[in-house]
Design a protein around this motif. Structure first.
Motif, PDB file in Angstrom:
ATOM      1  N   ASP A 149      -2.654   9.721  -9.348  1.00 57.69           N
ATOM      2  CA  ASP A 149      -3.552   9.720  -8.320  1.00 57.69           C
ATOM      3  C   ASP A 149      -3.050  10.908  -7.191  1.00 57.69           C
ATOM      4  N   ILE A 151      -1.968  13.504  -4.232  1.00 55.18           N
ATOM      5  CA  ILE A 151      -1.872  13.521  -2.776  1.00 55.18           C
ATOM      6  C   ILE A 151      -1.353  14.818  -2.125  1.00 55.18           C
ATOM      7  N   LYS A 165       3.397   8.265   4.031  1.00 55.93           N
ATOM      8  CA  LYS A 165       1.905   8.637   3.462  1.00 55.93           C
ATOM      9  C   LYS A 165       1.635   8.034   2.249  1.00 55.93           C
ATOM     10  N   SER A 168       1.386   3.936   2.224  1.00 50.48           N
ATOM     11  CA  SER A 168      -0.106   3.609   2.407  1.00 50.48           C
ATOM     12  C   SER A 168      -0.955   3.793   1.228  1.00 50.48           C
ATOM     13  N   ARG A 169      -0.814   5.065   0.627  1.00 49.30           N
ATOM     14  CA  ARG A 169      -1.640   5.247  -0.603  1.00 49.30           C
ATOM     15  C   ARG A 169      -1.250   4.221  -1.808  1.00 49.30           C
ATOM     16  N   GLN A 172      -3.217   1.198  -1.674  1.00 51.21           N
ATOM     17  CA  GLN A 172      -4.347   1.409  -2.215  1.00 51.21           C
ATOM     18  C   GLN A 172      -4.461   1.414  -3.836  1.00 51.21           C
TER      19      GLN A 172
END
Length: 311
Positions: A149, A151, A165, A168-169, A172
């Protein structure tokens, strides 16, 4: 309503806390194991688990991993997620079930295997990193990839900012995988391309030390940001003292080929301007010295360091 899959989460500390909260809210979390965390973090997490009736286990060292299979058997989770868990999971534990163990790696695989991919992507001046979800095997970061994923990495991002950062990702991403598992008995995955793989060992002093003669200005800035805050900045030496540069910025201005590492001036914006090997300059803002963490203005107060050289 279909019963939620039972997920047991293995973690290494606060990087996983947002994922823990999100999985708990969505009723997926049925157990937490922490490895080698600080006493404050371990105690806080254990109390939170007790308050919410969630099984908890601390694996303080590699030897304690021998107890993991028994603990997992007592909970009978559908899947085991791992976020920054510090220890390799042995074969007898992985034998609990094929494709039951899923790791969430804070860097793109297979290019950034290892314990600190956040440091490495920043040091290498990458424009993008990733959270990689992959099945686990008996080797670090080598299991089949479910997905990377991506970023983006912001300009002048520090290790601390990027870690927040990614924390938080990863929460999810872990929830997305949990939802996928809720409605699919099997998730597609692909074998890692070994021709693109690289394993980074934990950074040593040689990795965090500024080489003024060989490194360009942009490389020095990238290293400083990659070391902030976990290493309290990039390492250097000055007038026989080991110091750390915590914050600096790039100056797009030449210096008439002064020796790399030479202090050129205390600028009007109260930064220490230093010559670099590519005829560019960096502006040092904050350093850590034997006297403490100090601004450039504080360091230069009552002393003229212009012309001296960082080593």
């Amino acid at each position: 309503m279909e019963e939620k899959k039972k997920i047991l989460l293995l973690c290494g500390g606060k990087f996983a806390f947002k994922a823990i909260q999100l999985l708990a809210v969505e009723k997926y979390l049925f157990g937490i194991g922490i490895g080698e965390g600080s006493e404050i973090i371990v105690d806080a997490l254990e109390r939170e688990c007790e308050n919410n009736d969630i099984p908890f286990q601390s694996f303080s060292n590699r030897k304690s991993i021998s107890e993991m299979r028994t603990w997992i058997n007592s909970i009978q989770p559908d899947y085991i997620f791992s976020i920054s868990f510090p220890f390799l999971i042995p074969d007898d534990v992985l034998a609990y079930g094929a494709e039951k163990f899923i790791n969430f790696h804070p860097g793109p695989l297979p290019q950034y295997r290892g314990v600190m991919p956040i440091f490495e992507v920043l040091k290498n001046q990458e424009k993008e990193t990733a959270i990689c979800a992959h099945f686990m095997n008996s080797k670090f970061d080598e299991g089949n990839i479910i997905f990377n994923d991506p970023i983006s990495i912001d300009k002048d991002e520090t290790y601390g900012k990027l870690a927040v950062k990614l924390s938080s990702r990863v929460a999810q991403v872990a929830l997305n995988v949990a939802n996928m598992l809720q409605f699919a008995s099997k998730i597609p995955s692909s074998i890692q391309d070994e021709t693109e793989s690289y394993y980074y060992e934990k950074p040593q002093l040689s990795d965090t030390y500024i080489n003024w003669k060989k490194m360009e200005a942009s490389e020095i800035i990238a290293l400083i940001n990659a070391c902030n805050p976990w290493n309290t900045g990039a390492d250097a030496s000055f007038l026989g003292e080991q110091i750390k540069i915590i914050s600096a910025s790039l100056i797009h201005e030449g210096h008439n080929n002064a020796m790399p590492g030479t202090i050129l001036q205390l600028a009007e914006d109260n930064t220490i301007n230093v010559a670099c090997s590519d005829n560019q300059q960096i502006a040092i803002e904050i350093m850590s010295t034997d006297e403490g963490i100090m601004t450039a203005k504080q360091i230069m107060a009552n002393r003229n360091l212009t012309g001296n050289i960082f080593n």
